[in-house]
Design an enzyme around this catalytic site. Structure first.
Site, mmCIF file in Angstrom:
data_model
loop_
_atom_site.group_PDB
_atom_site.id
_atom_site.type_symbol
_atom_site.label_atom_id
_atom_site.label_comp_id
_atom_site.label_asym_id
_atom_site.label_seq_id
_atom_site.Cartn_x
_atom_site.Cartn_y
_atom_site.Cartn_z
ATOM 1 N N ASP A 16 -0.728 -13.700 -5.181
ATOM 2 C CA ASP A 16 0.615 -14.265 -5.061
ATOM 3 C C ASP A 16 1.272 -14.192 -6.439
ATOM 4 O O ASP A 16 0.762 -14.761 -7.410
ATOM 5 C CB ASP A 16 0.465 -15.724 -4.602
ATOM 6 C CG ASP A 16 1.794 -16.436 -4.453
ATOM 7 O OD1 ASP A 16 2.830 -15.916 -4.915
ATOM 8 O OD2 ASP A 16 1.781 -17.541 -3.889
ATOM 9 N N ASP A 40 11.089 -12.797 -2.646
ATOM 10 C CA ASP A 40 12.303 -13.443 -3.160
ATOM 11 C C ASP A 40 12.295 -14.936 -2.793
ATOM 12 O O ASP A 40 12.502 -15.820 -3.656
ATOM 13 C CB ASP A 40 13.517 -12.727 -2.535
ATOM 14 C CG ASP A 40 14.829 -13.021 -3.224
ATOM 15 O OD1 ASP A 40 14.830 -13.731 -4.246
ATOM 16 O OD2 ASP A 40 15.869 -12.526 -2.736
ATOM 17 N N GLY A 127 8.487 -4.357 1.822
ATOM 18 C CA GLY A 127 8.492 -5.366 2.890
ATOM 19 C C GLY A 127 9.673 -5.134 3.823
ATOM 20 O O GLY A 127 9.744 -4.107 4.515
HETATM 21 N N1 AR6 Z 1 3.594 -12.375 -4.077
HETATM 22 C C1 AR6 Z 1 3.501 -11.016 -4.161
HETATM 23 N N2 AR6 Z 1 4.006 -10.187 -3.214
HETATM 24 C C2 AR6 Z 1 4.608 -10.745 -2.156
HETATM 25 C C3 AR6 Z 1 4.757 -12.154 -2.002
HETATM 26 C C4 AR6 Z 1 4.218 -12.978 -3.024
HETATM 27 N N3 AR6 Z 1 4.298 -14.301 -2.987
HETATM 28 N N4 AR6 Z 1 5.411 -12.379 -0.833
HETATM 29 C C5 AR6 Z 1 5.655 -11.167 -0.261
HETATM 30 N N5 AR6 Z 1 5.167 -10.187 -1.053
HETATM 31 P P1 AR6 Z 1 9.857 -8.109 0.382
HETATM 32 P P2 AR6 Z 1 11.732 -5.900 -0.213
HETATM 33 C C6 AR6 Z 1 5.192 -8.724 -0.885
HETATM 34 O O1 AR6 Z 1 10.218 -8.069 1.820
HETATM 35 O O2 AR6 Z 1 11.038 -5.012 0.766
HETATM 36 C C7 AR6 Z 1 14.170 -10.318 0.700
HETATM 37 O O3 AR6 Z 1 14.638 -11.086 1.748
HETATM 38 C C8 AR6 Z 1 5.383 -8.160 0.507
HETATM 39 O O4 AR6 Z 1 4.175 -8.209 1.238
HETATM 40 O O5 AR6 Z 1 9.713 -9.421 -0.277
HETATM 41 O O6 AR6 Z 1 12.067 -5.345 -1.566
HETATM 42 C C9 AR6 Z 1 15.220 -10.068 -0.387
HETATM 43 O O7 AR6 Z 1 16.132 -11.114 -0.471
HETATM 44 C C10 AR6 Z 1 5.809 -6.732 0.192
HETATM 45 O O8 AR6 Z 1 4.652 -5.907 -0.056
HETATM 46 O O9 AR6 Z 1 10.941 -7.277 -0.513
HETATM 47 C C11 AR6 Z 1 15.867 -8.792 0.074
HETATM 48 O O10 AR6 Z 1 16.896 -9.041 1.001
HETATM 49 C C12 AR6 Z 1 6.570 -6.876 -1.128
HETATM 50 O O11 AR6 Z 1 6.287 -8.195 -1.602
HETATM 51 C C13 AR6 Z 1 14.740 -8.038 0.747
HETATM 52 O O12 AR6 Z 1 13.823 -9.036 1.195
HETATM 53 C C14 AR6 Z 1 8.077 -6.703 -0.992
HETATM 54 O O13 AR6 Z 1 8.511 -7.272 0.237
HETATM 55 C C15 AR6 Z 1 14.017 -7.129 -0.209
HETATM 56 O O14 AR6 Z 1 13.057 -6.392 0.500
#
Ligand code: AR6
Length: 179
Positions: A16, A40, A127
């Site tokens: 995390d 985020d 994500g």
């Molecule tokens: N620590 C590390 N990685 C994480 C965590 C954490 N606590 N939580 C999730 N991930 P995403 P994006 C991973 O969807 O695709 C948001 O709503 C997750 O498993 O967070 O860039 C923003 O506001 C994945 O591998 O970001 C934007 O609207 C990675 O982080 C949008 O999502 C990225 O997933 C951005 O989408």
């Protein structure tokens, strides 16, 4: 796993990102800097309201895709949060690799500018934004590798991968880069 690039360490860790003791944590935000789910949401929850008040006050126009803006880190165990915006995956022909490369590079430049010795990245765009994990891993790791080779700063770059599948994708790419 980790590799040394000169005196710099590039490491992969499953975990995390909000728990990382590093100088700067990178957030995968949206271009409105409006907050959201995924990493985020986790960063804003753990950091507290300071993060949103700073982005609203300093960056009311938001942040373009491929760029990044800095704030302090509120309650997080870091000094800074770099809010970057990765591309939404639209099939790969819409400049996605260049935009993802630019998101990583801008954060690394911010880390140097803010004298950060260590920075932690999530798997930006993999994500909600739907970027294929193996392709994202190639671009992310190549960009970091090139930057560390050239700049020899920051001393530690940690990719924090939330789940085993994403960790596996990054580990396979890093192994193939070493082969
Ligand atoms: N620590 C590390 N990685 C994480 C965590 C954490 N606590 N939580 C999730 N991930 P995403 P994006 C991973 O969807 O695709 C948001 O709503 C997750 O498993 O967070 O860039 C923003 O506001 C994945 O591998 O970001 C934007 O609207 C990675 O982080 C949008 O999502 C990225 O997933 C951005 O989408």
């Amino acid at each position: 796993m980790f590799v040394m690039i000169g005196a710099c360490r590039l490491e992969l860790l499953q975990g995390d990102i909000t728990r990382q003791q590093v100088d700067a944590i990178v957030n995968a935000a949206n271009s409105e800097l409006a907050g959201g789910g995924g990493v985020d949401g986790a960063i804003h929850r753990a950091g507290g309201p300071t993060l949103m008040s700073e982005t609203s006050a300093k960056f009311p126009q938001g942040c373009p895709t491929g760029s990044a803006v800095p704030t302090t880190a509120g309650n997080l165990p870091a000094k800074f949060v770099f809010h970057t915006v990765g591309p939404i995956w639209r099939g790969g022909q819409e400049g996605e690799p260049d935009l993802l490369r630019s998101a990583f590079k801008t954060c690394l430049e911010l880390a140097v500018e803010h004298q950060c010795e260590s920075v932690a990245f999530p798997a930006i765009s993999t994500g909600v934004y739907g970027y294929p994990k193996d392709l994202a891993a190639e671009t992310a790791l190549q960009t970091i590798h090139e930057f560390l080779q050239t700049t020899q700063q920051p001393k530690l770059v940690r990719m924090v991968l939330f789940d085993g599948g994403t960790y596996g994708a990054f580990a396979r790419v890093l192994e193939s880069m070493l082969a």
